[in-house]
Design a protein around this motif. Structure first.
Motif, mmCIF file in Angstrom:
data_model
loop_
_atom_site.group_PDB
_atom_site.id
_atom_site.type_symbol
_atom_site.label_atom_id
_atom_site.label_comp_id
_atom_site.label_asym_id
_atom_site.label_seq_id
_atom_site.Cartn_x
_atom_site.Cartn_y
_atom_site.Cartn_z
ATOM 1 N N ARG A 1 4.760 -24.538 -9.967
ATOM 2 C CA ARG A 1 3.989 -24.898 -9.515
ATOM 3 C C ARG A 1 3.451 -23.444 -8.497
ATOM 4 O O ARG A 1 2.591 -23.274 -8.314
ATOM 5 N N THR A 2 4.486 -23.532 -7.939
ATOM 6 C CA THR A 2 4.132 -21.944 -6.780
ATOM 7 C C THR A 2 4.444 -21.083 -7.742
ATOM 8 O O THR A 2 3.503 -19.474 -6.478
ATOM 9 N N GLY A 3 5.095 -20.348 -8.477
ATOM 10 C CA GLY A 3 4.892 -19.406 -9.106
ATOM 11 C C GLY A 3 6.502 -17.859 -8.777
ATOM 12 O O GLY A 3 6.315 -17.399 -8.528
ATOM 13 N N THR A 4 7.108 -18.865 -7.927
ATOM 14 C CA THR A 4 8.341 -18.372 -6.812
ATOM 15 C C THR A 4 9.474 -18.826 -6.602
ATOM 16 O O THR A 4 9.411 -20.695 -6.823
ATOM 17 N N THR A 5 10.686 -18.896 -6.456
ATOM 18 C CA THR A 5 11.826 -19.239 -6.411
ATOM 19 C C THR A 5 12.311 -19.967 -5.497
ATOM 20 O O THR A 5 11.111 -20.085 -4.027
ATOM 21 N N THR A 6 12.783 -21.001 -5.360
ATOM 22 C CA THR A 6 12.815 -22.118 -3.898
ATOM 23 C C THR A 6 13.572 -21.759 -3.132
ATOM 24 O O THR A 6 14.234 -22.346 -2.035
ATOM 25 N N LEU A 7 14.983 -20.860 -3.438
ATOM 26 C CA LEU A 7 15.519 -20.349 -2.574
ATOM 27 C C LEU A 7 14.956 -19.890 -1.004
ATOM 28 O O LEU A 7 13.759 -19.481 -1.799
ATOM 29 N N SER A 8 15.893 -19.767 -0.440
ATOM 30 C CA SER A 8 15.165 -19.191 1.005
ATOM 31 C C SER A 8 14.606 -18.204 0.652
ATOM 32 O O SER A 8 15.589 -17.507 0.389
ATOM 33 N N ARG A 9 13.424 -17.831 1.487
ATOM 34 C CA ARG A 9 12.910 -16.363 1.600
ATOM 35 C C ARG A 9 13.306 -15.297 0.569
ATOM 36 O O ARG A 9 12.442 -16.286 -0.541
ATOM 37 N N ASP A 10 13.923 -14.441 -0.241
ATOM 38 C CA ASP A 10 14.005 -13.892 -1.824
ATOM 39 C C ASP A 10 14.526 -14.474 -2.753
ATOM 40 O O ASP A 10 14.425 -13.038 -3.672
ATOM 41 N N GLY A 11 15.692 -15.273 -2.317
ATOM 42 C CA GLY A 11 16.216 -15.371 -3.448
ATOM 43 C C GLY A 11 17.361 -14.628 -3.437
ATOM 44 O O GLY A 11 17.994 -14.022 -2.720
ATOM 45 N N THR A 12 17.875 -14.200 -4.291
ATOM 46 C CA THR A 12 18.523 -12.633 -5.286
ATOM 47 C C THR A 12 18.448 -12.201 -5.008
ATOM 48 O O THR A 12 18.995 -10.975 -4.472
ATOM 49 N N THR A 13 16.470 -11.251 -4.761
ATOM 50 C CA THR A 13 17.066 -10.214 -4.611
ATOM 51 C C THR A 13 16.350 -9.809 -2.783
ATOM 52 O O THR A 13 15.870 -8.829 -2.213
ATOM 53 N N ALA A 14 16.640 -10.724 -1.421
ATOM 54 C CA ALA A 14 16.912 -11.003 -0.493
ATOM 55 C C ALA A 14 17.162 -9.367 -0.105
ATOM 56 O O ALA A 14 18.873 -9.481 -0.711
ATOM 57 N N THR A 15 17.030 -9.209 1.085
ATOM 58 C CA THR A 15 17.774 -8.226 1.585
ATOM 59 C C THR A 15 18.996 -8.242 2.047
ATOM 60 O O THR A 15 19.729 -9.144 2.387
ATOM 61 N N GLU A 16 20.554 -7.587 1.514
ATOM 62 C CA GLU A 16 21.719 -7.680 1.535
ATOM 63 C C GLU A 16 22.114 -8.811 1.207
ATOM 64 O O GLU A 16 23.364 -10.165 1.982
ATOM 65 N N TYR A 17 21.797 -9.947 -0.229
ATOM 66 C CA TYR A 17 21.932 -11.189 -0.483
ATOM 67 C C TYR A 17 23.349 -10.828 -0.771
ATOM 68 O O TYR A 17 24.465 -10.307 -1.364
ATOM 69 N N ALA A 18 24.136 -12.282 0.095
ATOM 70 C CA ALA A 18 25.987 -12.215 -0.138
ATOM 71 C C ALA A 18 26.366 -12.314 -1.446
ATOM 72 O O ALA A 18 27.395 -11.910 -1.641
ATOM 73 N N GLY A 19 25.772 -12.715 -1.925
ATOM 74 C CA GLY A 19 26.225 -13.347 -3.607
ATOM 75 C C GLY A 19 26.475 -11.693 -4.354
ATOM 76 O O GLY A 19 27.177 -11.998 -5.317
ATOM 77 N N TRP A 20 25.827 -10.885 -3.666
ATOM 78 C CA TRP A 20 25.989 -9.496 -4.824
ATOM 79 C C TRP A 20 27.584 -9.277 -4.530
ATOM 80 O O TRP A 20 28.069 -8.437 -5.028
ATOM 81 N N ILE A 21 28.250 -9.605 -3.277
ATOM 82 C CA ILE A 21 29.490 -8.956 -2.822
ATOM 83 C C ILE A 21 30.300 -9.825 -4.469
ATOM 84 O O ILE A 21 31.163 -9.130 -5.195
ATOM 85 N N GLU A 22 30.305 -11.059 -4.376
ATOM 86 C CA GLU A 22 30.896 -12.155 -5.535
ATOM 87 C C GLU A 22 30.411 -11.648 -6.710
ATOM 88 O O GLU A 22 31.482 -11.820 -7.783
ATOM 89 N N PHE A 23 28.914 -11.228 -6.941
ATOM 90 C CA PHE A 23 29.013 -10.382 -8.525
ATOM 91 C C PHE A 23 29.684 -9.300 -8.268
ATOM 92 O O PHE A 23 29.959 -9.174 -9.689
ATOM 93 N N ALA A 24 29.652 -8.481 -7.899
ATOM 94 C CA ALA A 24 30.478 -6.677 -8.322
ATOM 95 C C ALA A 24 32.107 -7.439 -8.277
ATOM 96 O O ALA A 24 32.512 -6.399 -8.862
ATOM 97 N N ARG A 25 31.760 -8.240 -7.708
ATOM 98 C CA ARG A 25 34.108 -8.883 -8.390
ATOM 99 C C ARG A 25 33.757 -9.229 -9.337
ATOM 100 O O ARG A 25 34.961 -9.650 -9.747
ATOM 101 N N SER A 26 32.589 -10.280 -9.789
ATOM 102 C CA SER A 26 33.319 -11.050 -10.751
ATOM 103 C C SER A 26 32.208 -10.520 -12.189
ATOM 104 O O SER A 26 32.952 -11.016 -13.460
ATOM 105 N N MET A 27 31.538 -9.592 -11.917
ATOM 106 C CA MET A 27 30.854 -9.310 -12.932
ATOM 107 C C MET A 27 30.848 -7.870 -13.894
ATOM 108 O O MET A 27 30.451 -8.501 -15.237
ATOM 109 N N ALA A 28 31.887 -7.368 -13.176
ATOM 110 C CA ALA A 28 32.812 -6.093 -14.609
ATOM 111 C C ALA A 28 32.840 -6.073 -15.679
ATOM 112 O O ALA A 28 32.555 -6.017 -16.760
ATOM 113 N N PRO A 29 33.866 -7.425 -15.761
ATOM 114 C CA PRO A 29 34.938 -7.413 -17.015
ATOM 115 C C PRO A 29 33.470 -7.727 -18.170
ATOM 116 O O PRO A 29 33.769 -6.739 -18.847
#
Lengths: 344, 344
Positions: free
Chosen positions: B127-155
């Motif tokens: 309906r709204t055309g955008t994520t329901t995650l707060s602020r900018d979702g995974t594109t938020a400045t310094e989204y903490a999930g990217w550290i988990e991403f970096a640690r987990s997704m390399a393989p």
């Protein structure tokens, strides 16, 4: 424009893609749930077949509508021909609200926030052996979700309900008293009453759920042969004796000891020549086939304290322990479920 | 013991089972995530192959362990022979922690509470055309999930990283300066540095994420040719000129205007004969093939304000608008991704 530069070096080698895909499968549930909620399938059936037309009709965002529709094509619920979407038979028959076979309402129960919550930490469930939902999960006394269940799940149970009504009427024709345990939407008893004009139904469930069964009985025009028995199936006096007892999608919520407690009450309320019909997800002895029956155990793992999908041998043994020694099973056509016939 | 009483009346008729199954697919993601978290696959690889042995080794509940294992057989991640479980090749190679190709760590990012939350109300997203995650979702400045991403997704990125390193070295051999945009785990630049001993890498990402890339560069023994450039890819001064720029799984997070803003900065930092390598999920023009690329748009729908999986024609047009007129694309072997080569 796209071609591999290198031939794939070991094309028979295992590909980790299935791991990636499986971890993302929750997105398919979410997409189908959303499309049903937006009534997208009905919109396409009414002729809104492009992203632009759908966006205008549904008052949604254009990019988001396009992404949802393309994902539903990949998942098998839409077709796409150039820029035009269409409904494959399964969507036309079961997801268009104008279809008499519409089953979209099941999404509201199956993907309710409670039931999704139950699968958030399965590792913890496997460590502790019980649901992470508060108290007893979906088996809590008067769990409110069963009202949603009763309102939403009736359509998908209709083929099984009609098959069961045929079987019950073939096996026990004429004037019969029928007890419908945990009636829910009531459609199992209602279908039997429609099939056999001499059947009188006693529907047992919690009072707020029975309200839905009562509505369905009235809509089917059989309310003069329909009696409500509100209460807990393990506590309330069943009355009786009954010629037929329907035990539909009930026992899987409980551990064997609790099942036997209920089964003993049923045996005690059964007429000497009475018949119990148990409709269940019943896996084969290997517990991995048929997949729909076997995987149902996982639903019980997430949502109940100690529920399970029991095998035929397990059900047979439980019925024997309460004095009902003769059980046999048949597959319900067009359904992943099975029907167990049990007598003394 | 089980046989149909009636032949199925219309066996070609559409079956609503796929609707039921699809609404339950979130359970498959949850089961695989839990099994990885419990390290069940490694336990089976070490010889704990029955429910009893697994329960004792993992200190889990017996009924729950049995239900999880049987469900993983149905989902294709275990085998079952009588009461003994085993690992099919995909699980032995990628889900046993002792395997050099272990990728189980991806579950921690892919099914993180944030990313699951993003798919709880897709109807509202559409309906709204955008994520329901707060602020900018995974594109938020310094989204903490990217550290988990970096640690987990390399393989899981290693096959693509090695393919890209081969391609980059073939196209631009010798002493090259390489900019790795949104480096994350850093493995794309690290793989290139290992392949080409004369390559010097500048890795750009947020400072806490670059810490992971720095560790990976050190582990690969290429830290003397590895420079960190902390900051926001849309704001920081890239320096340059660069002979090769790696743009890996970055542009899909943004709308076309934002993509072009980043692409213009890349074009400005590129040496006259420089090469941009864009690794992406790129659907065909019909946006429904290949499924893994096309379905990735849905991941962006849930988790970002305006991200998408762009087609080759769309990427080509965006690069042309910033002055890089020559693009071509190849499939990455053993991967759902594609690699776009772009030059002036």
């Amino acid at each position: 424009m796209t071609k591999p530069l290198d031939p794939q070096p070991n094309s028979d080698a295992p590909n980790p893609g299935i791991i990636f895909e499986t971890l993302n499968l929750h997105q398919r549930s979410a997409a189908l749930h959303a499309a049903i909620e937006l009534d997208l399938f009905s919109a396409i059936a009414r002729g809104h077949r492009t992203v632009e037309a759908l966006t205008e009709h549904l008052k949604t965002d254009q990019r988001a509508t396009r992404i949802l529709c393309d994902f539903l094509v990949i998942a098998g619920f839409l077709t796409k021909d150039n820029e035009t979407y269409g409904l494959p038979p399964v969507s036309a028959e079961f997801l268009d609200r104008a279809s008499p076979k519409y089953v979209g309402s099941i999404a509201k129960f199956m993907n309710s926030p409670d039931l999704l919550e139950a699968f958030k930490d399965i590792a913890q469930v496997v460590r502790t052996g019980t649901t992470t939902l508060s108290r007893d999960g979906t088996t809590a006394t008067e769990y409110a979700g069963w009202i949603e269940f009763a309102r939403s799940m009736a359509p998908i149970m209709m083929p099984a309900a009609m098959f069961m009504a045929d079987m019950a009427t073939r096996e026990r024709p004429g004037a019969v008293r029928v007890l419908d345990i945990a009636a829910g939407h009531g459609m199992f008893g209602v279908a039997l009453a429609r099939k056999n004009p001499q059947a009188a139904i006693v529907a047992l469930d919690w009072a707020p759920v029975l309200e839905v069964a009562r509505e369905n009985a009235a809509a089917a025009g059989i309310e003069d042969r329909y009696t409500l028995l509100p209460g807990d199936a393990f506590e309330v006096d069943y009355g009786g004796p009954y010629d037929v007892v329907l035990v539909t999608n009930f026992l899987h919520h409980f551990d064997p000891a609790t099942c036997e407690k209920g089964m003993r009450k049923i045996a005690d309320a059964l007429a000497p020549a009475g018949l119990v019909l148990t409709l269940e997800f019943v896996p084969d002895e290997n517990r991995i086939e048929p997949p729909i029956g076997a995987s149902f155990a996982f639903t019980m793992l997430g949502t109940t304290p100690k529920g399970d999908a029991y095998t035929f041998a397990e059900y047979d043994a439980m019925w024997q322990r309460v004095g009902l020694t003769k059980s046999r099973m048949v597959d319900v056509p067009n359904s992943g479920q099975r029907l167990i016939f049990t007598q003394r």
